[in-house]
Design a protein around this motif. Structure first.
Motif, short mmCIF file in Angstrom:
data_model
loop_
_atom_site.label_atom_id
_atom_site.label_comp_id
_atom_site.label_asym_id
_atom_site.label_seq_id
_atom_site.Cartn_x
_atom_site.Cartn_y
_atom_site.Cartn_z
N VAL A 30 -0.17 5.21 0.16
CA VAL A 30 -1.36 5.81 0.38
C VAL A 30 -0.98 7.46 0.52
O VAL A 30 -0.55 7.83 1.66
CB VAL A 30 -2.36 5.57 1.22
CG1 VAL A 30 -3.69 6.53 1.49
CG2 VAL A 30 -2.65 4.16 0.95
N GLU A 31 -1.38 8.59 -0.28
CA GLU A 31 -1.10 9.82 -0.19
C GLU A 31 -2.46 10.38 0.38
O GLU A 31 -3.53 10.16 0.13
CB GLU A 31 -0.79 10.39 -1.46
CG GLU A 31 0.31 10.03 -2.07
CD GLU A 31 -0.14 9.08 -3.37
OE1 GLU A 31 0.59 8.85 -4.45
OE2 GLU A 31 -1.21 8.22 -3.28
N CYS A 88 2.57 10.62 3.10
CA CYS A 88 2.42 9.23 2.10
C CYS A 88 2.84 7.94 3.37
O CYS A 88 4.00 8.32 3.75
CB CYS A 88 3.38 9.25 1.13
SG CYS A 88 3.42 7.61 0.16
N GLN A 136 0.85 -1.32 0.01
CA GLN A 136 0.17 -0.06 0.00
C GLN A 136 0.86 1.25 -0.04
O GLN A 136 1.68 1.26 0.76
CB GLN A 136 -0.84 0.04 1.21
CG GLN A 136 -1.98 -1.12 1.15
CD GLN A 136 -2.94 -1.15 2.35
OE1 GLN A 136 -2.63 -0.24 3.11
NE2 GLN A 136 -3.74 -1.93 2.44
N TYR A 164 7.30 1.48 -6.13
CA TYR A 164 5.50 1.37 -6.19
C TYR A 164 5.17 2.70 -6.18
O TYR A 164 5.87 3.63 -5.70
CB TYR A 164 5.25 0.82 -4.84
CG TYR A 164 5.68 -0.86 -4.58
CD1 TYR A 164 5.02 -1.76 -5.29
CD2 TYR A 164 6.82 -0.92 -3.82
CE1 TYR A 164 5.53 -2.98 -4.92
CE2 TYR A 164 7.29 -2.27 -3.74
CZ TYR A 164 6.80 -3.26 -4.23
OH TYR A 164 6.92 -4.66 -4.06
N TRP A 165 3.91 3.05 -6.87
CA TRP A 165 3.42 4.31 -6.76
C TRP A 165 2.05 4.26 -6.04
O TRP A 165 1.35 3.19 -6.05
CB TRP A 165 3.19 4.59 -8.20
CG TRP A 165 4.27 4.93 -9.19
CD1 TRP A 165 5.06 3.98 -10.14
CD2 TRP A 165 5.27 6.25 -9.22
NE1 TRP A 165 5.99 4.56 -10.45
CE2 TRP A 165 6.19 5.77 -10.32
CE3 TRP A 165 5.18 7.27 -8.63
CZ2 TRP A 165 7.10 6.92 -10.34
CZ3 TRP A 165 5.92 8.18 -8.83
CH2 TRP A 165 6.98 8.15 -9.63
N GLY A 166 2.15 5.51 -5.46
CA GLY A 166 0.62 5.79 -4.82
C GLY A 166 -0.19 6.33 -6.17
O GLY A 166 0.13 6.21 -7.21
N GLN A 167 -1.51 6.50 -5.85
CA GLN A 167 -2.46 6.68 -6.71
C GLN A 167 -2.64 8.39 -7.04
O GLN A 167 -3.19 8.86 -7.88
CB GLN A 167 -3.82 6.36 -6.36
CG GLN A 167 -4.01 5.01 -6.39
CD GLN A 167 -5.57 4.19 -6.14
OE1 GLN A 167 -5.68 3.32 -5.45
NE2 GLN A 167 -6.35 4.82 -7.09
N GLY A 168 -1.92 8.89 -6.14
CA GLY A 168 -2.00 10.36 -6.31
C GLY A 168 -2.79 11.44 -5.78
O GLY A 168 -3.94 10.94 -5.11
N THR A 169 -2.52 12.57 -5.43
CA THR A 169 -3.36 13.59 -4.66
C THR A 169 -3.23 14.79 -5.46
O THR A 169 -2.05 15.33 -5.68
CB THR A 169 -3.08 13.70 -3.32
OG1 THR A 169 -4.08 14.36 -2.44
CG2 THR A 169 -1.38 14.11 -3.11
N TYR A 203 2.44 12.27 -6.64
CA TYR A 203 2.45 10.84 -6.46
C TYR A 203 3.46 10.54 -5.68
O TYR A 203 4.78 10.98 -5.60
CB TYR A 203 2.65 10.13 -7.99
CG TYR A 203 1.37 10.46 -8.99
CD1 TYR A 203 0.61 9.15 -8.81
CD2 TYR A 203 1.88 11.30 -9.97
CE1 TYR A 203 -0.24 9.51 -9.95
CE2 TYR A 203 0.62 11.48 -10.78
CZ TYR A 203 -0.46 10.52 -10.82
OH TYR A 203 -1.26 10.46 -11.77
#
Length: 116
Positions: A5-6, A22, A3, A105-110, A94
């Motif tokens: 998460v931002e 994050c 996971q 790994y990348w977060g989904q962005g904010t 991100y």
């Protein structure tokens, strides 16, 4: 399961501030670095700031003196304090997590929006 998460994005006026957070589920023993990248409409994703497990920090030239990256190692959390925001900072931000064994790994962005 990994996971990333931002949180903390939003809309501010020029000159305002935001703090992004994050948190990752990647084990601290496997973390090499965490950081932030951003992508504005019509532009490539670009590095904003990174911090390694050893504490080495680097910033994009465009944010030096305005943004500060920090981390809470116990929480596997990285923060980006953004001050003196400009309209050109408008982008999706991100979180990037670099794993020693398996890459990143990348977060989904904010979304961060800076407007008058």
């Amino acid at each position: 399961q990994v996971q990333v998460v931002e949180s903390g994005g939003g809309e501010v006026q020029p000159g305002g501030s935001l703090r992004l957070s994050c948190a990752t589920s990647v084990s601290s023993s496997r973390l090499a670095a965490m950081g932030w990248h951003r992508q504005a409409p019509g532009k490539r994703r670009e590095l904003v700031a990174t911090i390694s497990t050893g504490g080495s920090i680097k910033y994009a030239d465009s944010v030096k003196g305005r943004f500060t990256i920090s981390r809470d190692s116990a929480k596997n959390t990285v923060y980006l304090q953004m001050n003196s925001l400009k309209p050109e900072d408008t982008a999706v931000y991100y979180c990037r997590v670099d794993d020693i064994g398996y890459g990143g790994y990348w977060g989904q962005g904010t979304q961060v929006t800076v407007s008058s």
